[in-house]
Design an enzyme around this catalytic site. Sequence first.
Site, PDB file in Angstrom:
ATOM      1  CE  LYS A   1      22.482 -11.333  36.550  1.00  0.00           C
ATOM      2  NZ  LYS A   1      23.963 -12.890  36.532  1.00  0.00           N
TER       3      LYS A   1
ATOM      4  CB  ALA B   1      16.752  -5.957  42.818  1.00  0.00           C
TER       5      ALA B   1
ATOM      6  CE1 TYR C   1      19.489 -10.710  34.823  1.00  0.00           C
ATOM      7  CE2 TYR C   1      20.726  -8.649  33.817  1.00  0.00           C
ATOM      8  CZ  TYR C   1      20.738  -9.950  34.199  1.00  0.00           C
ATOM      9  OH  TYR C   1      21.871 -10.572  33.461  1.00  0.00           O
TER      10      TYR C   1
ATOM     11  CB  VAL D   1      22.202 -23.385  39.860  1.00  0.00           C
ATOM     12  CG1 VAL D   1      22.894 -23.677  39.055  1.00  0.00           C
ATOM     13  CG2 VAL D   1      21.247 -21.579  38.809  1.00  0.00           C
TER      14      VAL D   1
ATOM     15  CG  ASN E   1      27.076 -17.934  32.534  1.00  0.00           C
ATOM     16  OD1 ASN E   1      27.347 -16.097  32.467  1.00  0.00           O
ATOM     17  ND2 ASN E   1      26.651 -18.676  31.773  1.00  0.00           N
TER      18      ASN E   1
ATOM     19  CB  ILE F   1      27.083  -9.718  25.974  1.00  0.00           C
ATOM     20  CG1 ILE F   1      28.202  -8.978  26.567  1.00  0.00           C
ATOM     21  CG2 ILE F   1      27.850 -11.278  24.724  1.00  0.00           C
ATOM     22  CD1 ILE F   1      29.043  -8.187  26.075  1.00  0.00           C
TER      23      ILE F   1
ATOM     24  CB  SER G   1      24.345  -7.775  35.038  1.00  0.00           C
ATOM     25  OG  SER G   1      23.740  -6.889  33.430  1.00  0.00           O
TER      26      SER G   1
END
Length: 269
Positions: A176, A174, A172, A81, A107, A205, A159
């Site tokens: 999300k 920042a 991470y 991606v 995702n 999760i 998240s």
Amino acid sequence: MPVTDELRTTESVRTRSSVAGQTAVVTGGSSGIGRAIAETFVADGADVVICSRTQADVDAVAEELNAADRPGSVLPVECDVTDRDSVDALAEATVEEFGGVDILVNNAGGTGEGGPLHEVAPDDWDSVIEVNLTGTYNVTHAFADSLRENGGAVVNTASMAGRYGVAEMGPYSAAKAGVSALTRTLAVEWSVDDVRVNAVEPGFIATPAVREWFGLDEIPARSDVDREIGSPHEVADAVRFLASDAASFITGQTISPTGPPNTFEPPTG
């Protein structure tokens, strides 16, 4: 004057809550939450294009799900991606196979190495932002024409780290947070094209990585409400709802599969 827009029947309720007959693209679909989303959609009767950076990984998932005698089907495509050419190839393969896309689930993501922000190398910062935030932009941009042509739904994976910020997960968190902001912005811009854009904001999760991190031998039972860890399929159920017509008046929103309210502190045991 009736107080409802129509008399509900069992069949109309079931149809509205389903993604049957839809074409969906799920990035990061080889494991964890992405795989659970693909499984849920296929079982509901959707045709699903799944992608990851390694063809063998998505091939294995597609082979298993296509052999499971479920109403939907799976097309595996290798895609990074963060690479625009790769993303364009994903869009082309989807349109060639199915004629377009009705549902896009962004995702793909990753937490990176972690550590205090002052110790995060610039390259590590760039890679986390690129896969989580820029990757979401890349894929959404590539499917924009197809989605806006006939309406559709986009569901992004954000998240709880993006809501609260988590120590030693600065890049991470920042990235999300950026995904959540992009979700709200795009929901406004694309509402005139009848495209709904929402997000899920999972807490802890029980993906393979989280299970290894906390030494979990089993995924917690759904019947236990007072728990700190959920299952990938519980997130998938929320994504299915947001992608279905049951969520027709919901856009620019974020659903948080997290269990009891918390501030994203690691589970205590």
